[in-house]
Design a protein around this motif. Structure first.
Motif, mmCIF file in Angstrom:
data_model
loop_
_atom_site.group_PDB
_atom_site.id
_atom_site.type_symbol
_atom_site.label_atom_id
_atom_site.label_comp_id
_atom_site.label_asym_id
_atom_site.label_seq_id
_atom_site.Cartn_x
_atom_site.Cartn_y
_atom_site.Cartn_z
ATOM 1 N N THR A 80 -7.024 25.356 -53.100
ATOM 2 C CA THR A 80 -6.502 26.528 -52.394
ATOM 3 C C THR A 80 -7.493 27.018 -51.354
ATOM 4 O O THR A 80 -8.687 27.110 -51.620
ATOM 5 N N ARG A 81 -6.981 27.339 -50.166
ATOM 6 C CA ARG A 81 -7.816 27.994 -49.155
ATOM 7 C C ARG A 81 -7.008 29.090 -48.480
ATOM 8 O O ARG A 81 -5.784 29.001 -48.352
ATOM 9 N N ILE A 82 -7.718 30.135 -48.065
ATOM 10 C CA ILE A 82 -7.074 31.270 -47.413
ATOM 11 C C ILE A 82 -6.919 30.970 -45.921
ATOM 12 O O ILE A 82 -7.897 30.652 -45.237
ATOM 13 N N LEU A 83 -5.697 31.065 -45.421
ATOM 14 C CA LEU A 83 -5.432 30.828 -44.005
ATOM 15 C C LEU A 83 -5.620 32.082 -43.166
ATOM 16 O O LEU A 83 -6.058 32.009 -42.014
ATOM 17 N N ALA A 84 -5.245 33.235 -43.719
ATOM 18 C CA ALA A 84 -5.310 34.477 -42.949
ATOM 19 C C ALA A 84 -5.258 35.665 -43.893
ATOM 20 O O ALA A 84 -4.696 35.586 -44.995
ATOM 21 N N THR A 85 -5.846 36.764 -43.450
ATOM 22 C CA THR A 85 -5.746 38.047 -44.147
ATOM 23 C C THR A 85 -5.226 39.068 -43.160
ATOM 24 O O THR A 85 -5.779 39.211 -42.055
ATOM 25 N N LEU A 86 -4.155 39.743 -43.515
ATOM 26 C CA LEU A 86 -3.604 40.765 -42.623
ATOM 27 C C LEU A 86 -4.534 41.983 -42.607
ATOM 28 O O LEU A 86 -5.188 42.284 -43.608
ATOM 29 N N PRO A 87 -4.618 42.679 -41.481
ATOM 30 C CA PRO A 87 -5.593 43.776 -41.345
ATOM 31 C C PRO A 87 -5.294 44.917 -42.307
ATOM 32 O O PRO A 87 -4.143 45.251 -42.574
ATOM 33 N N ALA A 88 -6.362 45.521 -42.813
ATOM 34 C CA ALA A 88 -6.215 46.676 -43.706
ATOM 35 C C ALA A 88 -5.608 47.851 -42.941
ATOM 36 O O ALA A 88 -5.830 48.017 -41.739
ATOM 37 N N VAL A 89 -4.839 48.660 -43.651
ATOM 38 C CA VAL A 89 -4.236 49.876 -43.096
ATOM 39 C C VAL A 89 -4.857 51.058 -43.807
ATOM 40 O O VAL A 89 -4.951 51.080 -45.037
ATOM 41 N N ALA A 90 -5.283 52.062 -43.035
ATOM 42 C CA ALA A 90 -6.071 53.167 -43.598
ATOM 43 C C ALA A 90 -5.313 53.951 -44.658
ATOM 44 O O ALA A 90 -5.860 54.280 -45.708
ATOM 45 N N ASN A 91 -4.041 54.227 -44.414
ATOM 46 C CA ASN A 91 -3.287 55.071 -45.347
ATOM 47 C C ASN A 91 -1.876 54.516 -45.515
ATOM 48 O O ASN A 91 -0.904 55.083 -45.026
ATOM 49 N N PRO A 92 -1.743 53.391 -46.235
ATOM 50 C CA PRO A 92 -0.422 52.794 -46.375
ATOM 51 C C PRO A 92 0.543 53.700 -47.128
ATOM 52 O O PRO A 92 0.155 54.381 -48.071
ATOM 53 N N GLN A 93 1.773 53.708 -46.679
ATOM 54 C CA GLN A 93 2.835 54.512 -47.298
ATOM 55 C C GLN A 93 4.039 53.630 -47.614
ATOM 56 O O GLN A 93 5.184 54.028 -47.431
ATOM 57 N N THR A 94 3.770 52.442 -48.089
ATOM 58 C CA THR A 94 4.827 51.479 -48.354
ATOM 59 C C THR A 94 5.864 52.046 -49.313
ATOM 60 O O THR A 94 5.494 52.544 -50.389
ATOM 61 N N PRO A 95 7.147 52.009 -48.953
ATOM 62 C CA PRO A 95 8.175 52.521 -49.873
ATOM 63 C C PRO A 95 8.072 51.860 -51.245
ATOM 64 O O PRO A 95 7.814 50.660 -51.356
ATOM 65 N N VAL A 96 8.233 52.672 -52.275
ATOM 66 C CA VAL A 96 8.255 52.235 -53.677
ATOM 67 C C VAL A 96 6.879 51.820 -54.178
ATOM 68 O O VAL A 96 6.441 52.241 -55.252
ATOM 69 N N LEU A 97 6.145 51.021 -53.388
ATOM 70 C CA LEU A 97 4.927 50.380 -53.886
ATOM 71 C C LEU A 97 3.651 51.136 -53.565
ATOM 72 O O LEU A 97 2.681 51.052 -54.311
ATOM 73 N N GLY A 98 3.593 51.800 -52.428
ATOM 74 C CA GLY A 98 2.392 52.532 -52.056
ATOM 75 C C GLY A 98 1.367 51.702 -51.328
ATOM 76 O O GLY A 98 0.831 52.119 -50.308
ATOM 77 N N ALA A 99 1.070 50.499 -51.823
ATOM 78 C CA ALA A 99 0.046 49.652 -51.223
ATOM 79 C C ALA A 99 0.642 48.740 -50.156
ATOM 80 O O ALA A 99 1.819 48.392 -50.195
ATOM 81 N N ALA A 100 -0.198 48.337 -49.192
ATOM 82 C CA ALA A 100 0.215 47.374 -48.181
ATOM 83 C C ALA A 100 0.373 46.001 -48.817
ATOM 84 O O ALA A 100 -0.461 45.577 -49.618
ATOM 85 N N ILE A 101 1.465 45.278 -48.461
ATOM 86 C CA ILE A 101 1.703 43.957 -49.028
ATOM 87 C C ILE A 101 2.223 43.007 -47.961
ATOM 88 O O ILE A 101 2.829 43.416 -46.979
ATOM 89 N N VAL A 102 1.996 41.711 -48.187
ATOM 90 C CA VAL A 102 2.670 40.672 -47.413
ATOM 91 C C VAL A 102 3.799 40.121 -48.274
ATOM 92 O O VAL A 102 3.667 39.994 -49.492
ATOM 93 N N THR A 103 4.935 39.796 -47.638
ATOM 94 C CA THR A 103 6.103 39.370 -48.404
ATOM 95 C C THR A 103 6.611 38.028 -47.890
ATOM 96 O O THR A 103 6.035 36.992 -48.171
ATOM 97 N N GLY A 104 7.709 38.022 -47.117
ATOM 98 C CA GLY A 104 8.347 36.785 -46.709
ATOM 99 C C GLY A 104 7.502 35.944 -45.768
ATOM 100 O O GLY A 104 6.671 36.453 -45.014
ATOM 101 N N LEU A 105 7.756 34.618 -45.813
ATOM 102 C CA LEU A 105 6.982 33.665 -45.029
ATOM 103 C C LEU A 105 7.916 32.587 -44.507
ATOM 104 O O LEU A 105 8.791 32.099 -45.218
ATOM 105 N N ALA A 106 7.739 32.207 -43.226
ATOM 106 C CA ALA A 106 8.532 31.138 -42.626
ATOM 107 C C ALA A 106 7.609 30.296 -41.751
ATOM 108 O O ALA A 106 6.661 30.807 -41.148
#
Length: 340
Positions: A80-106
């Motif tokens: 396993t190797r990491i290809l990319a990390t999405l930038p941190a968000v100072a104050n995420p307000q993600t609905p339901v979850l609260g934390a910033a997340i990555v989801t779908g991929l194409a």
């Protein structure tokens, strides 16, 4: 701080909403899934909860690691190797979850990856990861109160489609960036008060957008219709033309407890679906009947997505609420030649 327990509580509610429909124990022509084994393990404490899969031509698997905000590649030997990390968000307000997340991929044919990033801020939307290793770039902004989840690319038409679990919407996004369009909406795509995850997984198949609804336990098909007659879209992938509209939503299967993402086994309409809270992989036939083909005994812990490549089946497990020793992983199994 990653608030995975909040996700666990929300997703766990799904098990009380639907009852797995009983299909025939054996059906002639069903693909068989055998030899399951865990190919790679991930670090739950670091937020490496596998969410979605896009496959490389050589059989390597690109994965989104939701709460780590990472996209990783797992080779055929489990490296396993990491290809990319999405930038941190100072104050995420993600609905339901609260934390910033990555989801779908194409994945595009040239190796470009497109990923949904969900933050509850203007960073929510579709991001592009170039194959040259450059920093991820946001190409489209989606509503901050939404939760874009499953993602698919129609490369012929230069269009991405994504299922919004919070807003009950399928968005259409130009692959070159620009203003998204609400392509499909309606009650069949919406969440419920009991479970705030509606439209979830999304695939393009046989002239239609297929969508799972976690809250309703359903698999849906939305055919492409045309405003003009110069595009048809009756092949396995949608046809050419940029003027296609969404036809009526068809319910193709019900009783799929907490269905997450899914994959087609071949050119027909047989599907393998990840049933999150019951730790199962279900085979869903074209007539809507279904049966369990993998379970927790095979290594599934809150499976989130599925992919099929040649004779191999890949299943992500996020282990959102498996205690005391969660094991987020990527499972690999064999699938027989499809009879459809």
């Amino acid at each position: 701080m990653v608030r995975i327990p909040r996700l666990a509580a929300a997703v766990a509610a799904a098990s009380a909403l639907t009852v797995l429909a009983a299909g025939p124990a054996v059906c002639a022509g069903d693909p068989t899934v055998t030899d399951p084994h865990v190919l790679a393990h991930f670090d739950f404490a670091a937020g490496q909860t596998p969410e979605n899969i896009a496959l490389e031509p050589d059989g390597s698997a690109d994965l989104t690691l939701a709460f780590a905000r990472q996209v990783a590649r797992v080779d055929r030997h489990g490296g396993t190797r990491i290809l990319a990390t999405l930038p941190a968000v100072a104050n995420p307000q993600t609905p339901v979850l609260g934390a910033a997340i990555v989801t779908g991929l194409a994945r595009a044919e040239d190796g470009t990856l497109y990923v949904n990033y969900v933050t509850g801020t203007p960073e929510t939307g579709v991001w592009r990861i170039a194959p040259d290793g450059s920093a991820p770039e946001q190409i489209a902004q989606l509503p901050a109160d939404g939760l874009p989840n499953g993602l698919a690319l129609d490369e012929d038409c230069g269009t991405l489609y994504t299922a919004d679990s919070a807003l009950g919407t399928v968005w259409r996004v130009p692959v070159d960036g620009g203003e998204p369009t609400a392509w499909a909406t309606g009650a069949a795509l919406e969440p419920t008060p009991q479970l705030p995850f509606g439209a979830n997984g999304l695939k393009l198949h046989d002239g239609a957008v297929w969508v799972s609804n976690t809250a309703h336990g359903t698999l849906l098909r939305i055919p492409f219709e045309h405003e003009h007659e110069h595009g048809h879209g009756h092949g396995q992938e949608p046809g050419h033309g940029h003027d296609r509209t969404a036809g009526p939503v068809e319910t193709r299967a019900t009783g799929l407890t907490a269905i997450d993402d899914f994959a087609f086994t071949g050119h027909g309409d047989t599907v393998l679906a990840a049933l999150n809270t019951v730790h199962e992989l279900a085979l869903v036939r074209a007539d809507g009947s279904h049966k369990t083909v993998l379970t927790a005994k095979d290594g599934l812990e809150n499976p989130t997505s599925v992919a099929v490549h040649a004779k191999n089946v890949y299943v992500n497990s996020a282990a959102f609420y498996v205690q005391p020793n969660p094991d987020p992983n990527l499972l690999l199994a064999r699938i027989s030649k499809n009879k459809d």
